[in-house]
Motif scaffolding. Structure first.
Motif, PDB file in Angstrom:
ATOM      1  N   UNK A 113       0.827  -1.207   0.000  1.00  0.00           N
ATOM      2  CA  UNK A 113       0.000   0.000   0.000  1.00  0.00           C
ATOM      3  C   UNK A 113       0.867   1.265   0.000  1.00  0.00           C
ATOM      4  N   UNK A 114       0.339   2.312  -0.606  1.00  0.00           N
ATOM      5  CA  UNK A 114       1.059   3.598  -0.637  1.00  0.00           C
ATOM      6  C   UNK A 114       1.440   4.037   0.774  1.00  0.00           C
ATOM      7  N   UNK A 115       0.537   3.749   1.678  1.00  0.00           N
ATOM      8  CA  UNK A 115       0.716   4.129   3.082  1.00  0.00           C
ATOM      9  C   UNK A 115       2.031   3.580   3.640  1.00  0.00           C
ATOM     10  N   UNK A 116       2.393   2.372   3.221  1.00  0.00           N
ATOM     11  CA  UNK A 116       3.627   1.772   3.726  1.00  0.00           C
ATOM     12  C   UNK A 116       4.836   2.555   3.236  1.00  0.00           C
ATOM     13  N   UNK A 117       4.815   2.940   1.955  1.00  0.00           N
ATOM     14  CA  UNK A 117       5.936   3.715   1.428  1.00  0.00           C
ATOM     15  C   UNK A 117       6.035   5.063   2.119  1.00  0.00           C
ATOM     16  N   UNK A 118       4.883   5.706   2.262  1.00  0.00           N
ATOM     17  CA  UNK A 118       4.864   7.033   2.898  1.00  0.00           C
ATOM     18  C   UNK A 118       5.412   6.942   4.317  1.00  0.00           C
ATOM     19  N   UNK A 119       4.934   5.935   5.042  1.00  0.00           N
ATOM     20  CA  UNK A 119       5.354   5.790   6.428  1.00  0.00           C
ATOM     21  C   UNK A 119       6.846   5.513   6.511  1.00  0.00           C
ATOM     22  N   UNK A 120       7.317   4.611   5.627  1.00  0.00           N
ATOM     23  CA  UNK A 120       8.731   4.267   5.663  1.00  0.00           C
ATOM     24  C   UNK A 120       9.591   5.477   5.325  1.00  0.00           C
TER      25      UNK A 120
END
Lengths: 126, 261, 662
Positions: A113-120
């Motif tokens: 999910x995009x969220x994972x990239x953003x968070x990382x």
């Protein structure tokens, strides 16, 4: 060095003197076994101004910011904020990012999910 | 009732279902989600540092836009909700962040945390009411044993999130009950799935998720329900139990799941 | 015009290290009306006091200002010194240049300047002081003890033994309190009931003690030596004179659902009940909320079976009014609610219990008849985890900031007793510190470790997780080994923080006794007057003042009794002459002062007033000097400025303000 410990206290808003060394943070931490410096020890590293060891610690990259330690601390110390501030102090320096653009393609799968990239990005880079 | 709606990055892409079902269910329940026109990504993680201002601004813009419209701001994704709510708390209560963020924003009227940030689940609990929701269920999920997975983002830190009891939450269980299913309570429901760590250390996240799904399976849950795309992604990897978005269950119970997808 | 002497105390270095006392003397000498000024290292000493007497004699002083410590410390000393020297004691003023000045400042110039200002204010006030005469009030030779636990019982027995009448008011159906719920007591492991019941019997049979159980204090008025107290005797629905305590009513009662408070809600009782076998009085009460007869009018089984006709469903609450010279608060404690500690799964699992619940489980009269059993399935636990400091030593809003003091010892006791009786059960204690200050206390704890093999782990528990198989998974940390621990347990016992009985707020308000932020009653002085409340005539006994174990409670209970006896031994008390007084010419009888008076000291009279030769009848306020405590509420409320406080008149206070602003 003492300047850096002041910086960590300022960024985190944590007063290490409030800690009574009960260990509830370490008892709550889901990443405890992955950490070399344990959550209840974060405060002493800041108090002893041993920031070098803290910022070189594996623990920086193992804390999930899940806030279990913050929620349960009986003294309002917030060890999770302290280690996050140590991480900030490190990654704000050039060349200290924990994630580079080149690494990313190999880390993705179809479902990421995009969220994972953003968070990382936010956790590993400034 | 009209709410400002903040879908967030993932609901536009990998978690389209979560968004679609939320909108459909809103219609079925008699409220409207009006998407903010200029929303930007919240960043996925709340910037903890007290000196981090720029990274909080996308949230401030969304919050201020909702204020301009005179609407409460609703998010469906747990991470967006978490970030918006914490930034909002900073804007209301932390003078330094409030001043510096407003200096950047240069708004006509400074933003001071006026907007109410709601999770879709809170709309169901506090605005619609679970009793009312129960009445609108057309396909009750009778017989299904569903474990609620809260994770950390909805609950902690509880003094800011004020979402539910951080150790013994009930909102998702009440939700499951309203849909006619049986909630399964298991101790790992508020433990972390690993969050961002799964990008670089998938094994570590997997071991955490394994504890969660094993625990739920031990209590005989058929599936887990979540509000967070990242939790769903991480939990899915353990493969022990199906993981579904709460909006999907809701759509199913309200009879709006099929049709023009 | 007064002739004033100013006496500046060094208090060793307490004052002199921060305040230039010579400078204060020099400035005092310049004040109008000051005929004498001097400093001395210890003004409160014999020598210091005689210097005051000498100066009075030599200079013919009419007023005295002592610049020293707080008037709470030595105002009485200097007033007596003045009296001996032939001056009215109320012509003495204290300028507090220690607590209000030297102790809180570091800079000598600033502190000296402030000391001079405080001296000036006192001098300005003395100029307007007038001699006051203390009146007298009689002492009612009877004491009230609120709370019938071990603290209240011991205080009552000691007072009664000295020959004075004592009433105990206890809100539950029996005296005995928390101690009656305990199984064994540390560090000697003697049976709690065995040492408590003789005391209960002694209190009940004492000719000077009257016990009102199932009763509550409703209203308190009056003052030291002369309290008037309304006591609500709640309807018992059982005639105390007729009942023989045979217990048949309880056997027959069909309403068996109410939770048994005495067993901490771990089992149920009947609607008509005595809380425990040794209850005093051995007369049951009917719990009106669960009695079928009282709720629906049908049933009446207890009445039918009562051989002596003691059941009386028509009983009503009764208010009795009594007079007392002294009141002792002995309201005790409860454990805190654990709703905010979800991580311990107390509400989720029946096998997570508090230590007080464990006391009941270990007790032969408890819900499991003294067998150590899991409440979920009745099985014998093989692994027990104790968690210390649950809700104690917390700075957040979940718990209490103080150490509950008794938990380390009772946990050692529990652990030892379990290991002794059930040697194949393992016991683990998670602790932050083991605190054992007390006679034979550390030895006791070490015995638990060394002789009984109790496993102590320094560290806390993060979470207790009920498992699908009914066991409990305890996630904790061993700080000395630096390891996280996952331990499977059958039972978890929480050393839950104690807090003052919640009712104490209501009682403190009625008594105008002060309580601290944790609802503990405040002492008149934390070291030197630990059993007296700042409110004259009100005394403190037991945990209502702060966490205590049984021996400390009993010692304090005796100390409170001694203070009560000292008061009741007097026939008359000198009253404070600094009371309110109404100026009849200014009073317009509006009643506002009477409305704010907490002591009921103000009444109204139709009076013939001679207003500069014009005679008129007017409704005016009259203050009863014996009731007035000089709080001053009426003086600031009075819209016409008619009410004034003697010794603290509006003119005097404004003169002080003027002097400070000069």
């Amino acid at each position: 060095m003492s300047k850096q410990s002041e910086l960590i206290k300022e960024i985190s808003g944590v007063n290490p003197l409030k800690c009574m060394k009960c260990g509830k943070c370490s008892a709550s931490c889901p990443s405890f076994n992955e950490m070399d410096i344990k959550p209840h020890q974060f405060v002493s590293y800041v108090q002893n101004e041993d920031i070098e060891a803290l910022t070189q610690s594996k623990s920086l990259w193992k804390c999930l910011s899940c806030f279990a330690c913050v929620e349960r601390c009986p003294r309002g110390v917030k060890p999770g904020k302290l280690i996050d501030a140590a991480r900030q102090v490190l990654i704000r320096q050039r060349g200290q990012e924990g994630l580079t653009a080149n690494e990313i393609p190999a880390l993705l799968d179809d479902e990421t999910p995009q969220q994972l990239l953003m968070s990382a990005f936010r956790k590993y880079r400034r | 009732m009209k709410y400002s709606y903040y879908p967030g990055c993932t609901l536009r892409n990998k978690a389209k279902d979560l968004d679609l079902y939320a909108r459909k269910c809103a219609v079925a329940l008699g409220f409207e989600l009006e998407e903010l026109t200029d929303w930007q990504c919240c960043g996925g993680v709340y910037p903890l540092g007290s000196d981090e201002i720029a990274s909080k601004l996308p949230s401030v813009r969304a919050l201020n836009d909702a204020k301009q419209k005179g609407q409460d701001l609703v998010a469906v994704c747990s991470a967006c909700y978490h970030v918006l709510k914490r930034v909002n708390d900073d804007m209301a209560n932390v003078a330094d962040i409030q001043t510096r963020a407003n200096n950047y924003m240069a708004l006509e009227e400074p933003y001071k945390g006026e907007t109410a940030v709601l999770h879709f689940l809170e709309v169901l609990r506090d605005r619609v009411g679970f009793e009312e929701l129960k009445k609108k269920v057309v396909n009750p999920l009778t017989g299904r044993k569903i474990g609620a997975y809260y994770g950390c983002l909805l609950l902690r830190p509880s003094d800011v999130m004020a979402f539910d009891d951080p150790e013994n939450p009930t909102i998702l269980e009440d939700f499951i009950r309203a849909l006619g299913a049986t909630p399964v309570v298991y101790p790992y429901r508020n433990e972390c799935c690993g969050g961002y760590i799964s990008l670089k250390e998938p094994n570590l996240a997997a071991s955490m998720c394994d504890k969660i799904t094993s625990s739920a399976a031990g209590f005989e849950a058929d599936c887990l329900v979540t509000a967070c795309p990242l939790c769903k992604y991480n939990l899915n990897k353990s493969g022990k139990l199906p993981i579904v978005y709460f909006t999907e269950l809701l759509a199913e119970a309200l009879g709006v799941k099929e049709g023009d997808k | 015009m007064q002739k004033i002497g100013v006496f500046v105390c060094h208090c060793g270095s307490n004052i002199a290290a921060t305040v230039d006392v010579k400078k204060v003397v020099e400035m005092a000498a310049k004040e109008q009306g000051v005929f004498h000024a001097e400093d001395y290292p210890y003004m409160c000493s014999e020598a210091g006091q005689s210097r005051i007497a000498a100066a009075v004699k030599e200079k013919g002083l009419t007023g005295i200002v002592v610049c020293s410590c707080s008037p709470r410390m030595h105002e009485a000393t200097f007033r007596k010194a003045a009296e001996r020297a032939g001056i009215n004691p109320y012509m003495v003023e204290i300028a507090n240049i220690r607590e209000h000045c030297s102790w809180i400042h570091k800079d000598m110039t600033e502190a000296t300047e402030k000391a001079v200002i405080l001296m000036r204010a006192a001098v300005a006030k003395v100029h307007l002081n007038a001699p006051l005469m203390a009146g007298e009030s009689r002492v009612t030779k009877r004491a009230l003890v609120i709370g019938g636990g071990i603290a209240g019982i011991q205080t009552a027995i000691d007072i009664a033994d000295a020959g004075y009448k004592v009433d105990i008011v206890e809100k539950t159906p029996s005296i005995g309190g928390r101690m009656s719920q305990l199984d064994k007591t540390f560090p000697t492991l003697d049976c709690s009931a065995c040492i408590l019941t003789p005391k209960m019997v002694e209190a009940a049979s004492h000719e000077n003690i009257t016990i009102h159980t199932w009763s509550e204090v409703e209203k308190v008025s009056g003052f030291v030596g002369n309290f008037t107290v309304d006591i609500r005797k709640k309807a018992r629905y059982v005639n105390m004179d007729k009942c023989t305590g045979c217990g048949v009513c309880q056997e027959k009662c069909p309403s068996k659902k109410p939770l048994n408070e005495f067993n901490r809600g771990l089992n149920t009782r009947t609607a008509i009940y005595t809380p425990f076998a040794q209850a005093i009085p051995n007369v049951p009460v009917i719990d009106a909320n669960s009695c079928i007869k009282l709720k629906t009018g049908k049933c009446g089984i207890c009445e039918k079976f009562c051989q002596v006709g003691a059941i009386d469903y028509t009983q009503k609450d009764e208010i009795i009014t009594e007079q007392y010279g002294a009141i002792v608060v002995a309201t005790g404690f409860d454990t805190i609610k654990l709703d905010k500690y979800g991580e311990y799964a107390y509400n989720e699992s029946k096998d997570v219990i508090t230590s007080l619940e464990l006391e009941r489980i270990m007790n032969a009269a408890g819900p499991t008849k003294g067998h150590l059993e899991r409440l979920s399935d009745g099985k014998a636990p093989k692994e027990i985890v104790f968690i210390q400091c649950v809700g104690s030593r917390c700075s957040d809003d979940r718990g209490k900031p103080y150490c509950s003091k008794i938990c380390c010892m009772y946990t050692a006791k529990h652990a030892m007793l379990i290991r002794d009786k059930y040697p194949d059960t393992n016991v683990t204690v998670f602790y932050i510190d083991v605190r054992t200050p007390g006679k034979n206390f550390d030895e006791f704890y070490r015995r638990a470790v060394e002789d009984y093999g109790v496993h102590y782990i320094k560290g806390q528990v993060g979470k207790v997780m009920p498992q699908a198989d009914g066991s409990l998974l305890v996630q904790g940390v061993d700080l000395l080994d630096n390891k996280q621990i996952l331990k499977k347990a059958d039972m978890v016992v929480l050393a839950t923080a104690i807090e003052p009985n919640p009712d104490v707020r209501k009682i403190a308000t009625m008594l105008t006794a002060s309580i601290d932020t944790n609802n503990f009653l405040t002492e008149a002085h934390p070291k030197l007057r630990p059993v007296e409340s700042p409110t004259a005539g009100v005394f403190l006994s037991g945990v209502c003042q702060g966490p205590k174990d049984i021996p400390e409670t009993v010692a304090q209970a005796g100390a409170a009794a001694v203070k009560v006896i000292g008061l009741l031994a007097k026939d008359k008390l000198k009253t404070n002459p600094c009371t309110a007084k109404s100026d009849e010419l200014l009073c317009n009888g509006c009643s506002q002062c009477a409305n704010v008076c907490p002591y009921g000291a103000i009444t109204y009279e139709e009076k013939l007033i001679n207003d500069h030769g014009i005679r008129r009848t007017s409704r005016v306020a009259v203050v009863n000097g014996a009731l007035c405590q000089g709080c001053g509420a009426c003086t600031v409320t009075c819209p016409s400025g008619a009410m004034d406080l003697q010794g603290f008149s509006n003119r005097q206070i404004l003169a002080e303000v003027d002097a400070i602003c000069r």
